[in-house]
Design a protein around this motif. Structure first.
Motif, PDB file in Angstrom:
ATOM      1  N   ALA A  83       0.845  -1.196   0.000  1.00 63.94           N
ATOM      2  CA  ALA A  83       0.000   0.000   0.000  1.00 63.94           C
ATOM      3  C   ALA A  83       0.877   1.241   0.000  1.00 63.94           C
ATOM      4  N   PRO A  84       0.390   2.316  -0.555  1.00 69.60           N
ATOM      5  CA  PRO A  84      -0.967   2.524  -1.027  1.00 69.60           C
ATOM      6  C   PRO A  84      -1.218   2.050  -2.452  1.00 69.60           C
ATOM      7  N   ALA A  85      -0.241   1.454  -3.107  1.00 72.21           N
ATOM      8  CA  ALA A  85      -0.444   0.953  -4.468  1.00 72.21           C
ATOM      9  C   ALA A  85      -1.337  -0.285  -4.431  1.00 72.21           C
ATOM     10  N   THR A  86      -2.379  -0.285  -5.250  1.00 67.57           N
ATOM     11  CA  THR A  86      -3.277  -1.441  -5.333  1.00 67.57           C
ATOM     12  C   THR A  86      -3.450  -1.933  -6.770  1.00 67.57           C
ATOM     13  N   ARG A  87      -3.194  -1.062  -7.750  1.00 72.67           N
ATOM     14  CA  ARG A  87      -3.312  -1.457  -9.161  1.00 72.67           C
ATOM     15  C   ARG A  87      -1.939  -1.775  -9.723  1.00 72.67           C
ATOM     16  N   LYS A  88      -1.864  -2.859 -10.495  1.00 69.90           N
ATOM     17  CA  LYS A  88      -0.578  -3.263 -11.049  1.00 69.90           C
ATOM     18  C   LYS A  88      -0.113  -2.299 -12.124  1.00 69.90           C
ATOM     19  N   LEU A  89       1.194  -2.314 -12.358  1.00 69.21           N
ATOM     20  CA  LEU A  89       1.784  -1.509 -13.422  1.00 69.21           C
ATOM     21  C   LEU A  89       1.404  -2.073 -14.781  1.00 69.21           C
ATOM     22  N   ARG A  90       1.350  -1.210 -15.761  1.00 73.75           N
ATOM     23  CA  ARG A  90       1.129  -1.659 -17.132  1.00 73.75           C
ATOM     24  C   ARG A  90       2.488  -2.044 -17.707  1.00 73.75           C
ATOM     25  N   MET A  91       2.662  -3.332 -17.900  1.00 71.05           N
ATOM     26  CA  MET A  91       3.919  -3.866 -18.406  1.00 71.05           C
ATOM     27  C   MET A  91       3.888  -3.919 -19.928  1.00 71.05           C
TER      28      MET A  91
END
Length: 106
Positions: A83-91
Motif C-alpha cells: 500500500a498505497p499501491a493497489t493497481r498493477k503496473l502496465r507492463m
C-alpha cells in the motif's frame, strides 16, 4: 483496420543503469526499463497510485518503490505489493536482441 504488432528498438543494454531502473522515452510514452536479477523488464514509468516517476524510486533488483508514497511493485510482473499501491503496473512485452532492449508495440 487491424494493427500489426512489431518489435521496436528501445535502448542498448550498455546504456542501462546496471541493476537499476532506467527512464526511457518512446515517442510520448515514458517507460521504465528494469535491469532485474531475472532479466530486463519494461513498464510505463508512472506509479498507478500517485503518478510519480518510478525511476526516481528505490530498486532492489526485483521490487521498485514509488518515491512519492512508498507503494511497492514487482518490476518483473507489475504486481502491486505494498500500500498505497493497489493497481498493477502496465507492463510492456520486452526482449533483448543483439544487445538492444526491444518492446512489442502496436
Amino acid at each position: 483496420m487491424t494493427r500489426t504488432r512489431q518489435w521496436r528498438d528501445l535502448v542498448a543494454i550498455a546504456d542501462l543503469e546496471p541493476g537499476d531502473a532506467t527512464p526511457v522515452s518512446l515517442g510520448t510514452r515514458e517507460l521504465a526499463v528494469y535491469d532485474t536479477v531475472d532479466g530486463v523488464f519494461v513498464s510505463f514509468a508512472r506509479c498507478t497510485h500517485g503518478a510519480a516517476n518510478l525511476c526516481d524510486g528505490y530498486f532492489d533488483g526485483r521490487y521498485i518503490e514509488c518515491p512519492l508514497h512508498q507503494g511497492l511493485f514487482d518490476a518483473r510482473t507489475g504486481e502491486a505489493k505494498a500500500a498505497p499501491a493497489t493497481r498493477k503496473l502496465r507492463m510492456i512485452e520486452a526482449r533483448v536482441k543483439d544487445g538492444i532492449v526491444q518492446v512489442l508495440i502496436s
